[in-house]
Design an enzyme around this catalytic site. Structure first.
Site, mmCIF file in Angstrom:
data_model
loop_
_atom_site.group_PDB
_atom_site.id
_atom_site.type_symbol
_atom_site.label_atom_id
_atom_site.label_comp_id
_atom_site.label_asym_id
_atom_site.label_seq_id
_atom_site.Cartn_x
_atom_site.Cartn_y
_atom_site.Cartn_z
ATOM 1 N N ASP A 133 0.830 -1.203 0.000
ATOM 2 C CA ASP A 133 0.000 0.000 0.000
ATOM 3 C C ASP A 133 0.866 1.255 0.000
ATOM 4 O O ASP A 133 1.941 1.277 0.612
ATOM 5 C CB ASP A 133 -0.907 0.025 1.233
ATOM 6 C CG ASP A 133 -2.214 -0.716 1.006
ATOM 7 O OD1 ASP A 133 -2.570 -0.929 -0.168
ATOM 8 O OD2 ASP A 133 -2.870 -1.093 1.988
ATOM 9 N N ARG A 159 -2.488 -0.901 -8.367
ATOM 10 C CA ARG A 159 -3.763 -0.341 -7.930
ATOM 11 C C ARG A 159 -3.678 1.176 -8.058
ATOM 12 O O ARG A 159 -2.767 1.799 -7.511
ATOM 13 C CB ARG A 159 -4.068 -0.733 -6.488
ATOM 14 C CG ARG A 159 -5.406 -0.169 -5.966
ATOM 15 C CD ARG A 159 -5.503 -0.271 -4.458
ATOM 16 N NE ARG A 159 -5.404 -1.639 -3.992
ATOM 17 C CZ ARG A 159 -4.937 -1.992 -2.797
ATOM 18 N NH1 ARG A 159 -4.488 -1.080 -1.960
ATOM 19 N NH2 ARG A 159 -4.891 -3.248 -2.440
#
Length: 305
Positions: free
Chosen positions: A132, A182
């Site tokens: 992330d 992402r």
């Protein structure tokens, strides 16, 4: 008003007293609504139910900005055990992890050691682990770690944030690694010298990144609740003849559930970001700060039976 709302929720996200109270008393209240559970075992039935509806998931053991080596090691071990359980339970799920939860702010060798342990396990069981992205001061370190791990592991992916000016260059740099990326708008409060302050500019940059990712031939996840971004992606994919197995949509657990199922029915891959753990408060406040519409989605989820 949108800026005021965002600043308010970002302020709340950093309140240590409220965070402590939420960890002690709020886990059961949040479980099944904005998080799947306070531990992974309690999350398995929810993940399996999502899978049965055609929804893939990525799970996130909540927690970040760790300043203790002991806690960082514990979080790494939790991730390893979760990956094993994903495999054992035959769940359709990836895992997401923040580098600050593994010791990024403590020691470089510590985060390397912990992430290596996680990726060794993930590679063994064929589970994708997404690094992330966090706030801008940690962006370069996160990208450098991703590039280092990507040279050894196939099972690692990462995230790019559309609100940062630098992201277009980062996308170009990373494209040679042919990563699974992402793409998100971004949820941290950033100064105007590093991030677009206006939503319209963030949206325009996001669309540009989607188009460039398709042109680079990358597999991408469009992580957005924004109908405009979703529709743009559908139309662009059709125009460029990008097959549906070359991208996916991602949304948060507990938000826009009907839209998620509609996308599945339309033949798109839909992955739900499923957080778990007791450290849910900061995550929740940033989601509310991210987009005013999330406030309505979230409180509807919190109050539903």
């Amino acid at each position: 008003m949108e800026a005021v709302t965002k600043n308010f929720f970002m302020f709340l996200s950093k309140n240590k007293l409220l965070n402590t109270l939420a960890q002690k008393r709020g886990g059961n209240f949040a479980a099944g609504k904005i998080i799947s559970g306070t531990d992974f075992a309690s999350s398995i039935p929810i993940i399996r139910a999502l899978n049965h509806q055609g929804l893939a998931t990525t799970v996130d053991y909540l927690g970040e900005f760790v300043d203790s080596e002991e806690v960082a090691n514990e979080r790494a071990e939790e991730c390893i055990q979760t990956i094993k359980m994903i495999h054992q339970e035959k769940l359709d799920s990836h895992m997401s992890v923040k580098m600050t939860s593994l010791g990024l702010d403590i020691d470089h060798e510590l985060v390397i050691h912990n992430m290596t342990r996680i990726l060794d396990t993930a590679e063994e069981y064929g589970i994708i682990v997404t690094i992330d992205m966090e706030d801008s001061p940690r962006c370069q370190a996160t990208i450098d770690l991703f590039k280092q791990f990507k040279e050894k592991y196939n099972c690692v992916s990462t995230v790019l944030q559309a609100y940062l000016y630098r992201t277009e260059q980062d996308l170009q740099t990373l494209s040679s690694y042919q990563p699974f990326l992402r793409l998100v708008k971004g949820a941290y409060k950033e100064p105007a010298d590093v991030a677009y302050p206006d939503k319209k500019d963030v949206d325009a940059h996001y669309k540009k990144l989607i188009e460039q990712s398709f042109q680079y031939g990358l597999y991408i996840a469009i992580a957005s609740h924004d109908d405009n971004i979703i529709q743009f992606t559908k139309e662009l994919a059709a125009k460029l003849k990008i097959p549906n197995d070359q991208f996916e949509f991602q949304m948060l657990y507990g938000m826009r559930s009907k839209t998620q199922l509609e996308l599945v029915k339309q033949g798109y891959k839909m992955r739900v970001y499923v957080p778990y753990g007791r450290d849910w408060y900061g995550y929740f406040m940033r989601r509310l700060a991210e987009r005013p519409a999330n406030i309505a989605f979230a409180f509807k989820g919190l109050t539903k039976k």
